[in-house]
Write a protein that holds these residues in place. Structure first.
Motif, PDB file in Angstrom:
ATOM      1  N   GLN A 423     -43.154 -10.840  14.148  1.00 44.49           N
ATOM      2  CA  GLN A 423     -42.097 -11.779  14.557  1.00 44.49           C
ATOM      3  C   GLN A 423     -41.852 -12.862  13.518  1.00 44.49           C
ATOM      4  O   GLN A 423     -40.746 -13.411  13.432  1.00 44.49           O
ATOM      5  CB  GLN A 423     -42.454 -12.397  15.908  1.00 44.49           C
ATOM      6  N   MET A 424     -42.856 -13.179  12.704  1.00 46.96           N
ATOM      7  CA  MET A 424     -42.616 -14.115  11.609  1.00 46.96           C
ATOM      8  C   MET A 424     -41.696 -13.496  10.560  1.00 46.96           C
ATOM      9  O   MET A 424     -40.907 -14.195   9.909  1.00 46.96           O
ATOM     10  CB  MET A 424     -43.942 -14.543  10.970  1.00 46.96           C
ATOM     11  N   GLY A 425     -41.781 -12.182  10.398  1.00 47.85           N
ATOM     12  CA  GLY A 425     -40.819 -11.495   9.537  1.00 47.85           C
ATOM     13  C   GLY A 425     -39.415 -11.583  10.099  1.00 47.85           C
ATOM     14  O   GLY A 425     -38.438 -11.745   9.350  1.00 47.85           O
ATOM     15  N   PRO A 497     -36.246 -14.084  19.446  1.00 44.43           N
ATOM     16  CA  PRO A 497     -37.226 -14.014  18.359  1.00 44.43           C
ATOM     17  C   PRO A 497     -38.349 -13.014  18.608  1.00 44.43           C
ATOM     18  O   PRO A 497     -39.143 -12.749  17.706  1.00 44.43           O
ATOM     19  CB  PRO A 497     -37.767 -15.446  18.280  1.00 44.43           C
ATOM     20  N   VAL A 498     -38.413 -12.472  19.824  1.00 46.50           N
ATOM     21  CA  VAL A 498     -39.419 -11.455  20.146  1.00 46.50           C
ATOM     22  C   VAL A 498     -38.901 -10.064  19.782  1.00 46.50           C
ATOM     23  O   VAL A 498     -39.600  -9.254  19.177  1.00 46.50           O
ATOM     24  CB  VAL A 498     -39.795 -11.503  21.638  1.00 46.50           C
ATOM     25  N   LYS A 499     -37.648  -9.811  20.142  1.00 54.44           N
ATOM     26  CA  LYS A 499     -37.070  -8.482  19.933  1.00 54.44           C
ATOM     27  C   LYS A 499     -36.203  -8.390  18.680  1.00 54.44           C
ATOM     28  O   LYS A 499     -35.718  -7.314  18.350  1.00 54.44           O
ATOM     29  CB  LYS A 499     -36.236  -8.093  21.156  1.00 54.44           C
ATOM     30  N   ASN A 500     -36.002  -9.508  18.011  1.00 52.98           N
ATOM     31  CA  ASN A 500     -35.161  -9.533  16.815  1.00 52.98           C
ATOM     32  C   ASN A 500     -33.759  -9.024  17.134  1.00 52.98           C
ATOM     33  O   ASN A 500     -33.180  -8.188  16.421  1.00 52.98           O
ATOM     34  CB  ASN A 500     -35.786  -8.694  15.696  1.00 52.98           C
ATOM     35  N   SER A 501     -33.189  -9.553  18.218  1.00 57.09           N
ATOM     36  CA  SER A 501     -31.887  -9.078  18.674  1.00 57.09           C
ATOM     37  C   SER A 501     -30.988 -10.261  19.030  1.00 57.09           C
ATOM     38  O   SER A 501     -31.454 -11.396  19.204  1.00 57.09           O
ATOM     39  CB  SER A 501     -32.051  -8.168  19.893  1.00 57.09           C
ATOM     40  N   TYR A 502     -29.693  -9.977  19.153  1.00 63.13           N
ATOM     41  CA  TYR A 502     -28.693 -11.008  19.425  1.00 63.13           C
ATOM     42  C   TYR A 502     -27.914 -10.678  20.696  1.00 63.13           C
ATOM     43  O   TYR A 502     -27.683  -9.513  21.018  1.00 63.13           O
ATOM     44  CB  TYR A 502     -27.721 -11.133  18.248  1.00 63.13           C
ATOM     45  N   ASP A 523     -38.610 -17.624  24.924  1.00 65.52           N
ATOM     46  CA  ASP A 523     -38.036 -18.533  23.939  1.00 65.52           C
ATOM     47  C   ASP A 523     -36.821 -17.884  23.275  1.00 65.52           C
ATOM     48  O   ASP A 523     -36.766 -16.671  23.058  1.00 65.52           O
ATOM     49  CB  ASP A 523     -39.076 -18.982  22.907  1.00 65.52           C
ATOM     50  N   TRP A 524     -35.838 -18.732  22.946  1.00 67.85           N
ATOM     51  CA  TRP A 524     -34.566 -18.297  22.392  1.00 67.85           C
ATOM     52  C   TRP A 524     -34.076 -19.315  21.370  1.00 67.85           C
ATOM     53  O   TRP A 524     -34.474 -20.485  21.400  1.00 67.85           O
ATOM     54  CB  TRP A 524     -33.500 -18.173  23.497  1.00 67.85           C
ATOM     55  N   ILE A 525     -33.171 -18.857  20.504  1.00 69.21           N
ATOM     56  CA  ILE A 525     -32.471 -19.756  19.595  1.00 69.21           C
ATOM     57  C   ILE A 525     -30.982 -19.641  19.871  1.00 69.21           C
ATOM     58  O   ILE A 525     -30.412 -18.542  19.802  1.00 69.21           O
ATOM     59  CB  ILE A 525     -32.751 -19.454  18.112  1.00 69.21           C
TER      60      ILE A 525
END
Length: 530
Positions: A423-425, A497-502, A523-525
């Protein structure tokens, strides 16, 4: 005199290591003390001169390593404090430097620098460099060649840009895999070239993968088991300076960000010692960028504001996951002081390690990392896992770390694929789609701060100066209300940020306020773009 090139090249390549070897006419009992100076002045095609220190490599062997920053014809001349040693003194030569054939950004855009006035690092060509480091303190010391290759390949594929490691023996590794120490002695010391020859290959590999090497020169924790193994604490000031200078000469031709100290106390009782060391090692022209890696929740920004040799204000939020640590990240000196100090990158070089104390999860890692990234102008973040930093193999335990040494963590290889590690990637990929170097914190845009009631609910916000981009990190599914002083008609998305999706965001506007609620728990951005 023998001139040799790295990677078997007949000519130097721009932004890559160039090496010259010399066989001394004299044997010195301890060159660290017996030979005051050995260096060369390299003159670039443009006429600019660069003073580069050489180093002893065992027996009668001495070397000079240099990274040419211009293509064309170079020349050099050596200088030795023992002028009778004609093999080292007044040697002249020239070489040709070609554009690098490597496609890595480091070898095309140049070495990492800090430009005055910036809160981030850059390549030599001025392009911003985003710091995402993995912590492998023991990696180069313990790994096999195949293990190191596997590790670096996986980190590169997952958007990491730097590798943090320790360059000597220290409390976490009393010897390397060859049972060697970097130096011997506690008063007058002697370096062991064999130890560093083993390390050379590992540092070369870091750069071969297009990653920045971030060596800790002087581990410095002044307490706990094994503190006597850490040179930043155990060595007298002058010996610490000599050892650090030796490593800077040896690895200055690499793409490096130096961690002068590791896990140390650089203020209060030890402040003047570390200022003296920093000035002595990095006070003149030197290769690389300089950071300090302090002990947990220790702030050096104010005390080192006028230390020109320091390029990066590093900090360590520690491995706590409670309100004290969370508040220190979100409400502490970084947030309060960044705009009052000389502009430098501020980077959390050690947020909580994944799996440390068998309680820290990927959620804790994400929270600490995004909070840290959003607390100051964006520069980067470091990641650590409790099985990677000590380079744990099956059945092994951590050395000299109290309760952490009692039970074996997951292996380094297993830890590479931990959720937080991946997830840091995602974080690096996410933030770099924006002009991230223009993003600064502005929590005043929030009409309400859930973190005032519960620390773990703290909502963070970044924006550009013109309000054209706003990013809001929320650690939980909660309604967010923002002021919109420019009355901009934003396009809105959510990033997971967990699934790398929008996901598209439903934005509600009322006057100069906008509201949005994450689509699910976690958590979300929130992304707002003009």
């Amino acid at each position: 005199m023998i001139g040799s090139m790295t990677y078997g090249q007949d000519t130097a390549q721009q932004w890559m290591k160039f090496e010259l070897s010399f066989e001394s006419d004299s044997l010195y009992a301890n060159p660290l003390y017996d030979l005051e100076e050995f260096y060369a002045v390299f003159t670039a095609p443009s006429g600019k001169k660069h003073k580069i220190n050489g180093f002893w490599d065992g027996g009668s062997n001495f070397k000079l390593r240099f990274m040419p920053n211009e293509a064309g014809e170079w020349r050099y001349e050596t200088y030795c404090s023992d002028p009778k040693n004609l093999a080292l003194h007044a040697q002249k030569g020239n070489f040709s430097c070609e554009k690098s054939a490597s496609k890595h950004a480091l070898h095309q855009k140049g070495n990492i620098i800090h430009i005055d006035g910036d809160y981030h690092l850059s390549y030599a060509n001025g392009d911003p460099f985003f710091w995402l480091a993995c912590t492998a303190w023991n990696g180069p010391l313990k790994s096999t060649e195949k293990e190191w290759d596997d590790y670096l390949s996986q980190r590169k594929q997952n958007n990491y840009s730097a590798i943090q490691f320790v360059a000597t023996q220290w409390r976490g590794a009393d010897v390397n895999s060859q049972l060697q120490k970097a130096y011997s002695g506690q008063g007058k010391i002697k370096v062991n070239p064999g130890f560093f020859q083993h390390l050379d290959k590992k540092v070369d590999k870091i750069n071969e993968y297009g990653l920045v090497a971030a060596p800790v020169l002087l581990w410095a924790l002044p307490k706990g088991e094994g503190k006597e193994l850490s040179p930043g604490y155990a060595l007298p000031q002058e010996e610490a300076i000599k050892l650090a200078k030796y490593m800077v000469a040896r690895y200055g031709a690499h793409h490096v960000v130096w961690f002068l100290g590791g896990d140390g106390l650089y203020v209060s009782l030890f402040e003047q010692r570390w200022k003296n060391i920093g000035q002595a090692v990095f006070g003149e022209e030197h290769p690389g960028v300089v950071a300090q890696h302090p002990m947990g929740r220790s702030w050096i920004g104010d005390a080192y504001a006028d230390e020109d040799w320091l390029d990066v204000v590093g900090y360590q939020s520690s491995h706590g996951i409670g309100s004290g640590t969370i508040d220190w990240i979100n409400k502490g000196p970084m947030k309060k002081k960044w705009h009052k100090l000389p502009a430098r990158p501020l980077i959390n070089l050690e947020p909580c390690y994944e799996e440390i104390y068998f309680r820290t999860t990927d959620t804790h890692v994400r929270n600490a990392s995004y909070w840290s990234l959003f607390a100051t102008p964006v520069a980067g973040i470091s990641y650590g896992a409790n099985g990677i930093w000590p380079w744990i193999r099956k059945g092994e335990k951590i050395l000299n770390h109290g309760s952490l040494s009692e039970e074996s963590p997951s292996t380094w290889r297993e830890s590479l694929n931990f959720p937080g590690s991946l997830q840091m990637g995602y974080l690096a990929e996410f933030i770099q789609q924006f002009k991230w170097w223009e993003l600064k914190p502005d929590h005043e845009l929030l009409t309400q701060q859930p973190g005032e009631q519960r620390s773990e609910h703290y909502v963070s916000l970044l924006r550009t100066d013109d309000y054209s981009t706003i990013l809001v990190y929320t650690p939980l599914q909660t309604a967010i209300e923002l002021r919109n002083p420019q009355n901009i008609d934003y396009k809105a998305r959510w990033f997971n940020p967990v699934k790398n999706s929008y996901t598209e965001a439903e934005l509600k506007s009322a006057g100069n306020l906008v509201q949005a609620t994450p689509p699910a728990e976690g958590d979300w951005i929130l992304i707002l773009e003009k």
